[in-house]
Structure formats: C-alpha cells, structure tokens
Design an enzyme around this catalytic site. Structure first.
Site, PDB file in Angstrom:
ATOM      1  N   GLY A  68       0.811  -1.216   0.000  1.00  8.50           N
ATOM      2  CA  GLY A  68       0.000   0.000   0.000  1.00  8.50           C
ATOM      3  C   GLY A  68       0.843   1.264   0.000  1.00  8.50           C
ATOM      4  O   GLY A  68       0.506   2.254  -0.656  1.00  8.50           O
ATOM      5  N   THR A  69       1.939   1.238   0.729  1.00  9.55           N
ATOM      6  CA  THR A  69       2.816   2.410   0.776  1.00  9.55           C
ATOM      7  C   THR A  69       3.335   2.725  -0.622  1.00  9.55           C
ATOM      8  O   THR A  69       3.291   3.881  -1.076  1.00  9.55           O
ATOM      9  CB  THR A  69       4.003   2.135   1.739  1.00  9.55           C
ATOM     10  OG1 THR A  69       3.463   1.919   3.043  1.00  9.55           O
ATOM     11  CG2 THR A  69       4.979   3.298   1.756  1.00  9.55           C
ATOM     12  N   SER A 203      -3.759  -2.946  -0.503  1.00  6.76           N
ATOM     13  CA  SER A 203      -2.650  -3.704   0.072  1.00  6.76           C
ATOM     14  C   SER A 203      -3.134  -5.106   0.423  1.00  6.76           C
ATOM     15  O   SER A 203      -4.189  -5.260   1.047  1.00  6.76           O
ATOM     16  CB  SER A 203      -2.146  -2.990   1.332  1.00  6.76           C
ATOM     17  OG  SER A 203      -1.162  -3.771   1.963  1.00  6.76           O
ATOM     18  N   ALA A 204      -2.331  -6.108   0.060  1.00  7.03           N
ATOM     19  CA  ALA A 204      -2.774  -7.501   0.241  1.00  7.03           C
ATOM     20  C   ALA A 204      -2.867  -7.914   1.707  1.00  7.03           C
ATOM     21  O   ALA A 204      -3.786  -8.625   2.107  1.00  7.03           O
ATOM     22  CB  ALA A 204      -1.826  -8.443  -0.506  1.00  7.03           C
ATOM     23  N   THR A 241      10.790  -7.596 -12.108  1.00  5.77           N
ATOM     24  CA  THR A 241      10.090  -8.882 -12.212  1.00  5.77           C
ATOM     25  C   THR A 241       8.994  -8.953 -11.154  1.00  5.77           C
ATOM     26  O   THR A 241       9.214  -8.618  -9.997  1.00  5.77           O
ATOM     27  CB  THR A 241      11.090 -10.047 -12.029  1.00  5.77           C
ATOM     28  OG1 THR A 241      12.056  -9.937 -13.072  1.00  5.77           O
ATOM     29  CG2 THR A 241      10.395 -11.398 -12.107  1.00  5.77           C
ATOM     30  N   CYS A 327       5.624   5.813  21.728  1.00  6.69           N
ATOM     31  CA  CYS A 327       6.612   6.462  22.583  1.00  6.69           C
ATOM     32  C   CYS A 327       7.980   6.303  21.961  1.00  6.69           C
ATOM     33  O   CYS A 327       8.402   5.192  21.660  1.00  6.69           O
ATOM     34  CB  CYS A 327       6.587   5.777  23.944  1.00  6.69           C
ATOM     35  SG  CYS A 327       7.587   6.605  25.145  1.00  6.69           S
TER      36      CYS A 327
HETATM   37  N1  PLP Z   1      -2.783   2.997   3.839  1.00  7.21           N
HETATM   38  C1  PLP Z   1      -3.418   2.650   4.959  1.00  7.21           C
HETATM   39  C2  PLP Z   1      -4.736   3.274   5.265  1.00  7.21           C
HETATM   40  C3  PLP Z   1      -2.857   1.723   5.834  1.00  7.21           C
HETATM   41  O1  PLP Z   1      -3.506   1.399   6.955  1.00  7.21           O
HETATM   42  C4  PLP Z   1      -1.600   1.156   5.513  1.00  7.21           C
HETATM   43  C5  PLP Z   1      -0.940   0.208   6.435  1.00  7.21           C
HETATM   44  O2  PLP Z   1      -1.027   0.356   7.637  1.00  7.21           O
HETATM   45  C6  PLP Z   1      -0.976   1.532   4.321  1.00  7.21           C
HETATM   46  C7  PLP Z   1      -1.598   2.454   3.510  1.00  7.21           C
HETATM   47  C8  PLP Z   1       0.354   0.974   3.908  1.00  7.21           C
HETATM   48  O3  PLP Z   1       0.216  -0.326   3.413  1.00  7.21           O
HETATM   49  P1  PLP Z   1       1.469  -1.329   3.389  1.00  7.21           P
HETATM   50  O4  PLP Z   1       1.669  -1.785   4.808  1.00  7.21           O
HETATM   51  O5  PLP Z   1       1.046  -2.421   2.476  1.00  7.21           O
HETATM   52  O6  PLP Z   1       2.629  -0.564   2.861  1.00  7.21           O
END
Ligand code: PLP
Length: 382
Positions: A68-69, A203-204, A241, A327
């Site tokens: 997802g990032t 994100s998987a 790949t 923290c």
């Molecule tokens: N976006 C949201 C809303 C998320 O909660 C997260 C992960 O916590 C991400 C993006 C990032 O996904 P990934 O962990 O696959 O990089």
C-alpha cells in the site's frame, strides 16, 4: 493468544497461503515466452482480474506494487510527474488530515522538492469524517490543478469517508482524486469508478493476503509518469520482475474480500465488544462512534489508562492490540488522527485499537474484555 490487530496485518487466509505455495511451485518468469514463463504469466493475469473485480476497475488499469505504501507513493509522484505540461500542471496537493503516513509523507516531500507545488491538509470533524465544506472552500481558492487525497476508511478509527461528496467536489473543480482503499477493502464495497478515483491504492496483507504486495489502480487517461523504470513490466508502469507468489496470494485474498463475506459477523463481534465495554467501563470513549465505520475496528480510550503501557500489559496477558500513540525517546507521539479530530492530548494518550478479522471469534471478544477488566482492576489497585 488472542490476535486483534487485523488493521496492522490480517494473517494470510488459507486460500491465500495455498495460492502462494502453488505459485512458488510453478517458478518461471512471467516475461519468459517458454512454458514456465507462460504459467507464471497466467497466475499474474488471473490475480489481476481478481484484484480488478475487488475494486471495480479494469484489469489493465491495475499495477501490482510492493504494498500500500508503494501504491500511494507511486500515485502521488506519478501524478505530479505525469502532469508537467503548463495547462494540466499540478500546483496543489490537498491531503486529508487523517491520511496514512504513506500519503502524508510523500505529499509533504513533493511540496518540498518540486517547485511550484504546495501541500495542504483538509480538516476532519470531531467524528473523524472529512470536512467537505472546508474542501469545497479550498478547491475554490487558488490557482492551478489540484490533487485531492482522501482515504476510503481510516486505519485507526475505521471511519468511512464521504467519498461520493468528495468525488463530486473534485470533479467540479477538474481536480484529481487519490483514494487509499487499503483498510476499506473487504469491509465495504470498493468501486474505483463510483468513488471517482483517478488513483486507488490497495494492500494484500490487510485483507488476508501476503505482506509486501499491493496494487495501484490508475484510471485510463489520468496523468501518470513511471519512475520505477526497468524491464517494462506492468505495461511500462512499474519495472521489475513481478512478485508472482505474492500476487497470487493477493488475488486469492481479493476474490474473498470482494464477497464481503465477513462483514455481518465482524459487525456483530465489534458491536458486542463495544456494548460490553460500555457496560463494564462506562467512562470509555469510542472515537468516531457516531460516524459510519467499517465493521471490524474499535478505537477507544479508558480514562486513566495510558495506551503504550496498556498494549504491553495486554500482550503479557495474551491479547494483541495496538495503540495510536507511540513512545520514542521517552516522549509520547500522539495519533495524528485523534489530534485532527480535536481529541484532547490526555485522552488521545489512551487511544487503543482493537481490530477484528476473518479468524476472530466470540472467544476473542471474551478474552480482550477479560484482559481489559484485569488491566483496569490493577490500575485502580495501584
Ligand atoms: N494505507 C493505509 C490506510 C494503511 O492502513 C496502511 C498500512 O497500515 C498503508 C496504507 C500501507 O500499506 P502497506 O503496509 O502495504 O505498505
């Protein structure tokens, strides 16, 4: 042990794990023309269909990423660099105040590194929903084209965002829209077209697939420049790949997520949890409780209980949950989500998140409630 941190990672579903194992046994590079390559290609394209089905997109618009990032970062940098000609040039990034760091941090970095682009936060209400009126005003002022980033559902509170209204405002302003659907997938219907999304991230590992795999959907015609250049994979939009096994597991998880099969069960677990919590510890505050929320997430604070120590104590008691506050070097960093909702610092310091998932049971609800009871009793006795 009781695992109630599915918003961090939802452990692989058996169907996903089986698909990963199968793909690993196939071997082969999807770019190779021989039989092993063709078999790997078939796995990738099958998964692309499954992911497209999950989010109402065309398969050819799905780009597999490393999570997802990467999907969010690729959308933002790809949009900015894909829209460089004078007319369509992006000058403003409007990012909701509750976006995940992968949206925030990249938007801020773009504003710092790319001349002529600024980044602004869109406020949210005290219930954690986007302030659409504020967005309307922001879109009216200023010059140049804007990209708006609003997630479908928040990872900390579970609050579902008013994407229909956002899409209308964005469309009227001829702006672009990035929707982070990472936490919403499998919990509400995801429809890239209905959301009006130019870019949509998935994100998987949030839907019971493997970690390190995700997807970015780019609407046909949306500005996009590839920065991950390489062997031309993913139709030239992300070189390298493909992670065939990860993608296979993602596809299998996406197929199940598209059915929304756990929603009713998870809603009942979450409601029972919150109902009992209110009965046993009536001073508990549930964040975003009056807003529409995804079915699995409960974010709450128990007055007098600090989240950081609670997470550790619950872990020792066999229950895994998470906290928004973190923290580091002796200083408590509060959740930017709760802060954006106007939650007082001393309350935000207690923000705990319980997130249920496909393998959660009634016993898990009992276990976390009992562990919280013990935690509060110890705190009162101390
Ligand atoms: N976006 C949201 C809303 C998320 O909660 C997260 C992960 O916590 C991400 C993006 C990032 O996904 P990934 O962990 O696959 O990089």
């Amino acid at each position: 042990m009781t695992y109630l941190d599915h918003n961090a990672t939802s452990p692989p579903r058996p169907e996903s794990a089986a698909a990963v194992t199968h793909a690993l046994s196939v071997g082969g590079n999807p770019s190779s023309v021989h039989a092993a390559g063709r078999a790997a290609r078939a796995i990738v394209e099958n998964a692309r269909e499954q992911v497209a089905q999950l989010c109402g997109a065309r398969a050819q618009d799905v780009i597999f990423t490393g999570g997802g990032t990467e999907a969010n970062a690729t959308a933002l940098w790809g949009a900015v660099h894909g829209a460089l000609d004078a007319e369509a040039r992006l000058t403003r990034l409007f990012v909701s105040a509750i976006e995940h760091a992968s949206v925030h941090a990249n938007a801020v970095a773009i504003a710092e590194r790319v001349a002529g682009i600024r980044c602004e936060r869109i406020p949210v209400t005290s219930e954690g929903t986007l302030d659409t009126e504020a967005l309307r005003v922001m879109l009216r002022e200023g010059k140049g084209r804007t990209l708006v980033a609003v997630m479908a559902a928040n990872n900390e509170t579970g609050v579902i965002q008013p994407l229909e209204d956002v899409a209308k405002l964005v469309n009227d302003a001829n702006a672009l829209l990035l929707v982070d659907a990472v936490q919403a997938a499998g919990k509400i219907k995801i429809d890239a077209t209905a959301f009006g999304a130019d870019y949509l991230a998935l994100s998987a590992h949030k839907i019971g697939g493997p970690q390190g795999t995700g997807a970015l959907v780019v609407r046909d015609g949306a500005p996009f420049a590839t920065f991950m250049l390489g062997g031309g994979q993913e139709r030239g939009r992300r070189g390298g790949t493909e992670n065939v096994a990860g993608i296979a597991g993602f596809g299998a998880a996406a197929e199940i997520a598209a059915e929304l099969r756990d929603v009713a069960r998870l809603t009942s677990l979450r409601d029972r949890f919150e109902g009992e919590l209110a009965r046993r510890l009536p001073r508990t505050i549930v964040f975003g409780a009056r807003a529409p929320r995804i079915c699995n997430t409960s974010n709450f604070a128990i007055p007098g209980i600090a989240a950081e120590t609670a997470v550790m104590a619950l872990d020792l008691d066999g229950v895994m949950v998470s906290s928004g506050a973190a923290c580091s070097s002796g200083k408590v960093r509060l959740s930017h989500v709760l802060t954006a909702m106007g939650v007082a610092d001393e309350v935000a310091r207690g923000g705990l998140r319980v997130s249920f998932g496909w393998n959660s049971t009634d016993q898990d609800v009992e276990a976390v409630l009992a562990a919280l009871d013990r935690l509060v009793s110890r705190a009162v006795a101390a």
